[in-house]
Scaffold this active site. Sequence first.
Site, PDB file in Angstrom:
ATOM      1  N   CYS A   2       1.003  -1.288  -0.094  1.00 17.93           N
ATOM      2  CA  CYS A   2       0.181   0.029  -0.094  1.00 17.93           C
ATOM      3  C   CYS A   2       0.896   1.229   0.039  1.00 17.93           C
ATOM      4  CB  CYS A   2      -0.834  -0.030   1.290  1.00 17.93           C
ATOM      5  SG  CYS A   2      -1.904  -1.595   1.485  1.00 17.93           S
ATOM      6  N   SER A  52      -5.426  -4.829  -1.645  1.00 16.57           N
ATOM      7  CA  SER A  52      -5.651  -5.790  -1.091  1.00 16.57           C
ATOM      8  C   SER A  52      -5.135  -7.239  -1.312  1.00 16.57           C
ATOM      9  CB  SER A  52      -7.188  -5.822  -1.081  1.00 16.57           C
ATOM     10  OG  SER A  52      -7.987  -4.688  -0.801  1.00 16.57           O
ATOM     11  N   ILE A  53      -4.437  -7.556  -0.328  1.00 20.42           N
ATOM     12  CA  ILE A  53      -3.547  -9.035  -0.739  1.00 20.42           C
ATOM     13  C   ILE A  53      -4.115 -10.101   0.295  1.00 20.42           C
ATOM     14  CG2 ILE A  53      -1.492 -10.130  -0.715  1.00 20.42           C
ATOM     15  CD1 ILE A  53      -1.875  -7.954  -2.925  1.00 20.42           C
ATOM     16  N   ASN A  79       2.254  -0.357   5.449  1.00 19.01           N
ATOM     17  CA  ASN A  79       2.797  -0.740   4.043  1.00 19.01           C
ATOM     18  C   ASN A  79       3.438  -1.945   4.106  1.00 19.01           C
ATOM     19  OD1 ASN A  79       3.459  -1.095   1.324  1.00 19.01           O
ATOM     20  ND2 ASN A  79       4.896   0.396   1.737  1.00 19.01           N
ATOM     21  N   GLY A  80       3.252  -2.963   3.461  1.00 17.52           N
ATOM     22  CA  GLY A  80       4.015  -4.262   3.583  1.00 17.52           C
ATOM     23  C   GLY A  80       3.189  -5.445   3.878  1.00 17.52           C
TER      24      GLY A  80
END
Length: 641
Positions: A2, A52-53, A79-80
Amino acid sequence: MCGLLGMLTRDGSASSIVDLIAEASHCMRHRGPDDALTWHDDDLALGFNRLSIIDIEHSPQPLLWGPPEQPDRYALAFNGEIYNYLELRAELEETFGAKFHTGGDGEPIVVGFHHWGPAVLTKLRGMFAFAIWDTVTESLFLARDPFGIKPLYLATGPGGTAFGSEKKSLLELLGALGLDATLDARAIEHYTVLQYVPEPESLHANIRRLESGTYARLTPGTDPVVTRYFTPRFQVRPFARDDDQARYDEIADALRDSVAKHMRADVTVGSFLSGGIDSTAIAALAIQHNPDLITFTTGFEREGYSEVDVAAESAEAIGARHIVKVVSPAEFIEALPKIIWYLDDPVADPALVPLYFVAAEARKHVKVVLSGEGADELFGGYTIYREPLSLKPFDKLTPGLRRLAGRVSEKIPEGKRGKSLLHRGSLTLEERYYGNARSFDDERLRRVLREFRPEWMHTDVTAPIYAESRGMDPVARMQHLDLFTWLRGDILVKADKMTMANSLELRVPFLDKEVFAVAEGLPFDQKLAHGTTKYALRRALEQIVPAHVLHRKKLGFPVPLRHWLAGTEMYEWARAVITASDTDEIFDKRFVLQMLDEHRAGVVDNSRRIWTVLCLMIWYGIFVDGTIDPKIEERDYPVVV
């Protein structure tokens, strides 16, 4: 994966800047096209763009969490990816009775921070840059992963402190911070030497980067206080069994476990594949978890040979479906301004251009890819690491004799055998090795830069890092330097920026703390042995990668830049860029044009030096004087699950 952006105000005026945060976040839409949210209280404003993961339908950010008595105590922007989030979640539930409201990998970070404080960082396996705001103590906690896989920029001024995943967003906040966009002459010199801007610098004097392996704490009205929580140590250690095979088994087991955890996702995971040992190893392990694995490569058709054939052979050997993107010189030139805009600061590594194109191709099929970055730094994979062996006889010379060897080398004509050996042998490791890239020597720097101070390179960049590696063997010292320079300044910047430009998440299983734990203890002779590099890693992978790959040289995504700049593909274009650029206060453009003509005539290979200057000139036209339009267009990405 993100993009986050936030600003901690000094005067409790966050509500007045939340719209500005939302607007400045928009230029990071490529990092997270799936969702965009903002949150604020009196002191802090946060913006977030989500890709979105994991836990796709839930886990929105900024994420609010707190214990039952203070349910919204913390606000997280992350983020990550945290690959051991399931194990962390189970530990927090069992140890503290923690309650979770999502199935994502972000919530265990903030829950862990609540119970462990900054020590939570030592428990995370993953890549991350995050911000946690504690509304009770009114304190902000910022952190980056140990190796610097994910970026985090900072700017502190009279109006407060801003932080974000991309510098271009912070540039839009400088006015609210009471800062200007002054360029940093030291950083420009560092870039020109190294081909990238070393951490913690950026080319703008008022915007820095939080360094890899550190965290920062601050409150309204105070400046960030930075603490290092991770320092790599390449120190030989004993293994459980006193034989070499124990080392190889431990390396293989650690890498298998890392790839297994890096495959965790609620979307399709693919893999980049250059055909070399590192990317092939990752793909070969990944296909054990996903038999339908797709691999991707890129290359350039020239003179009847293509590097993509090597990658295709490796893909066939492991049974993966393989997709190739071939890039033409015209595509290369057309995309460059756009690519430099995505980079924020220039990186003069031509390999990032094909990386951009292969990422765009991969995004048509998958949302996540694995890659082999980090193996060379951890296991001793660069040919330059053999230099201490070739220069070992010079170690016996007194300082006076070394200086004499240097003076003798100066009298030997350029191109004559022995000149380079004598010159390098006359220097200490600290004097000759600036990391795995150096495009300009001091003599050329004096001619190309309007402002050049040779002491800036040593005092600002390398000396503090070398000081930390005293007592290590020469190869370990070179690895240590590269972890803090080349890896996080070039390799990981281009990996993050080029994939995120295409809303694609890239994961790097070699840069896992458990893999590093087995790599850092390897002795010298397990890195360079039998005329090869990464010896222990090659032995560890004997049962994992095809035999024909084991001793193949490093491939990457090679670019025929030398050929193109000397020929019709790029010469006239390069001359036009140099002539039009308004960078006369930075460069002696007459000397730059001279280098270009010398290169075309075949007098000397100036391709990397010319490319370094060209990239900064294009960057200047985009971010400083506005004469170059990068032509950024918002894209709609396919829904890939």
